[in-house]
Scaffold this active site. Structure first.
Site, short mmCIF file in Angstrom:
data_model
loop_
_atom_site.label_atom_id
_atom_site.label_comp_id
_atom_site.label_asym_id
_atom_site.label_seq_id
_atom_site.Cartn_x
_atom_site.Cartn_y
_atom_site.Cartn_z
N ASP A 181 2.33 -5.26 8.49
CA ASP A 181 1.14 -4.42 8.36
C ASP A 181 -0.05 -5.38 8.30
O ASP A 181 -0.16 -6.19 7.37
CB ASP A 181 1.25 -3.57 7.09
N PHE A 238 0.86 -1.18 0.00
CA PHE A 238 0.00 0.00 0.00
C PHE A 238 0.91 1.24 0.00
O PHE A 238 1.93 1.27 0.68
CB PHE A 238 -0.90 -0.02 1.24
N TYR A 278 -10.34 0.30 11.02
CA TYR A 278 -11.62 0.65 10.38
C TYR A 278 -12.06 -0.35 9.32
O TYR A 278 -13.08 -0.15 8.68
CB TYR A 278 -11.57 2.07 9.79
N LYS A 279 -11.28 -1.41 9.09
CA LYS A 279 -11.69 -2.40 8.09
C LYS A 279 -12.41 -3.55 8.79
O LYS A 279 -13.55 -3.40 9.22
CB LYS A 279 -10.47 -2.88 7.30
N ARG A 337 -12.53 -4.73 -6.28
CA ARG A 337 -12.33 -5.53 -5.05
C ARG A 337 -13.68 -5.87 -4.45
O ARG A 337 -14.52 -4.99 -4.22
CB ARG A 337 -11.53 -4.74 -4.01
C1 LIG Z 1 -2.17 -2.05 3.87
C2 LIG Z 1 -2.54 -0.67 4.33
N1 LIG Z 1 -1.69 0.04 5.09
C3 LIG Z 1 -2.01 1.28 5.51
C4 LIG Z 1 -3.23 1.86 5.18
C5 LIG Z 1 -3.69 3.23 5.57
O1 LIG Z 1 -3.06 3.90 6.53
P1 LIG Z 1 -3.81 5.07 7.34
O2 LIG Z 1 -4.67 4.40 8.38
O3 LIG Z 1 -2.71 5.86 7.90
O4 LIG Z 1 -4.66 5.83 6.37
C6 LIG Z 1 -4.13 1.15 4.39
C7 LIG Z 1 -5.43 1.77 4.05
O5 LIG Z 1 -6.27 1.27 3.40
C8 LIG Z 1 -3.78 -0.14 3.96
O6 LIG Z 1 -4.63 -0.83 3.19
#
Ligand SMILES: Cc1ncc(COP(=O)(O)O)c(C=O)c1O
Length: 417
Positions: A204, A129, A229-230, A376
């Site tokens: 991550d 990402f 939030y997912k 997706r």
């Molecule tokens: C793999 C991954 N890392 C990081 C993030 C986002 O980071 P942040 O919460 O700082 O917006 C996302 C957002 O969709 C993501 O899919």
């Protein structure tokens, strides 16, 4: 090719078989939609509105500043951290919640650098990402490390190669599940390879926590971050978390030292001294209402084993693949066929992916688009059924048959797609 009636019978049979893990009544979702975007913004857990209203009314509104003590606001980052820890396989005292994934990753990678002061290389996946790529590049530039890019499957060979050349790798930063394709990477073996190279593993977990067992402690992961939030359903902009394995906490250097992480925050000392334990990873004042909403949201997992969520999710995504292949012949599914390699989404490649996503939404099937050509279909197992999978694939077929996706109105891309 299975007849649609056969697929409907199979959907009903599978929903019966998995009835015990159907947690739809723990969520508030509008009628008439199939929500396949829980990998972007999770649905609203039924516990949240009243808890949040109470926090605003009775805590903020009535008890005001005393709530920091009387309603446990001060300890919320570590208390909610422990609740997240239960879902990602971390014993209490190793997870802290607050700030964004981006901030947490920045902080975490600096902590990895401090754990490996003699190293000079960080390895990461070029398909990560964007925020992860930016943070890795940014921190590497700050500390003078070189970035080596490699797909996760080639990381062990790259680490061997770097070792042969006498290069010291400090950290390997990877996503457990690929945000575009839904590919689930082998966290245990990649963590072992990282350790064999003398490096620190940084994971991550944005696309795996709450959907796939992670077992951070079991696999000896060093450091991890993730959003809430997912699949954890914490709500828009809900705070992220950082995991620091207990064995590293004493040497954890907080590159973002703030008063919340001080050993004696109310002494108002002029010099920083980190708190003991995971509290030293705290930064500044957390977004309390979001944190309390997240705490309420995590109750959707009460009494739930993530392994059961995973079993349900594998069945749903497998069936969704089957339905797409039967009803939308020629569609290119890019998520792995093998259950063990697939996270909790089914990604499809289509030249008009953006139009497909908009046209599906018009038919009540909410998915999302990832540039340049990916649709997706995120499968948050607790609130979805096999019947939903069939309905989504049917809508996909209808959109393509009617040519809805070619509507010129879908030519312009909005900010959140
Ligand atoms: C793999 C991954 N890392 C990081 C993030 C986002 O980071 P942040 O919460 O700082 O917006 C996302 C957002 O969709 C993501 O899919």
């Amino acid at each position: 090719m299975p007849h649609p009636a056969d697929l409907a019978r199979r959907a009903a049979a599978l929903d019966d078989e998995h009835a015990a893990t159907d947690l739809r009544d723990r969520f508030l979702l509008p009628d008439g939609i199939v929500y396949l975007d829980g990998n972007s913004l999770g649905a609203l857990p039924a516990t949240v509105p009243e808890t949040l209203a109470g926090a605003v009314r009775d805590q903020w509104g009535r008890d005001l500043v005393h709530s920091w003590n009387t309603h446990g606001w001060w300890d919320a980052p570590t208390r909610v951290g422990d609740a997240v820890g239960r879902i990602v396989g971390a014993a209490p005292g190793q997870v802290v919640v607050g700030d964004s994934t981006t901030v947490r990753l920045h902080q975490t990678l600096h902590a990895a650098v401090a754990l490996r002061p003699d190293a000079g290389v960080v390895v990461t996946d070029p398909g990560s990402f964007p925020t992860d790529l930016y943070v890795v590049a940014g921190v590497a530039a700050q500390v003078g490390w070189r970035v080596e890019h490699s797909g996760p499957d080639a990381v062990p060979a790259l680490l061997d190669d770097l070792a042969r050349r006498g290069e010291r790798v400090g950290a390997v930063v990877l996503s457990h599940v690929d945000y575009r394709t839904g590919r689930l990477w082998d966290l245990p073996s990649l963590t072992r390879a990282t350790h064999a190279a003398g490096a620190v593993s940084v994971w991550d977990l944005c696309h795996s926590a709450g959907a796939v067992p992670v077992d951070l402690d079991l696999h000896g992961v060093d450091l991890a971050v993730g959003c809430t939030y997912k699949y954890l359903n914490g709500g828009p902009g809900s705070p992220a978390y950082g995991y620091v394995a207990a064995r590293h906490q004493e040497r954890f250097v907080n590159v973002l030292p703030g008063w919340n992480g001080h050993a004696e925050p109310f002494a108002m000392a002029g010099a920083y001294e980190g708190a003991p334990g995971i509290a030293r990873a705290r930064i500044g004042t957390p977004p309390m209402l979001s944190l309390l909403a997240l705490e309420a949201a995590l109750h959707a997992f009460d009494g739930v084993d993530v392994r059961d969520v995973r079993r349900r999710s594998s069945s749903l995504t497998r069936f969704l693949r089957d339905c797409l292949e039967a009803l939308v012949p020629g569609v290119e599914v890019v998520s792995p066929l093998d259950d063990a390699e697939r996270g909790s989404q089914v990604a499809v490649r289509h030249p008009d992916a953006y139009g497909v996503v908009q046209a599906l939404a018009a038919r009540g099937v909410v998915t999302d688009f990832r540039t340049p050509d990916v649709v997706r279909l995120g499968v948050a197992a607790p609130y979805l059924t096999h019947g939903d999978m069939l309905a989504a694939a049917g809508a996909f077929a209808d959109v393509l048959a009617a040519g809805d996706h070619l509507d010129p109105a879908y030519g312009r891309r909005s900010v959140v797609t």
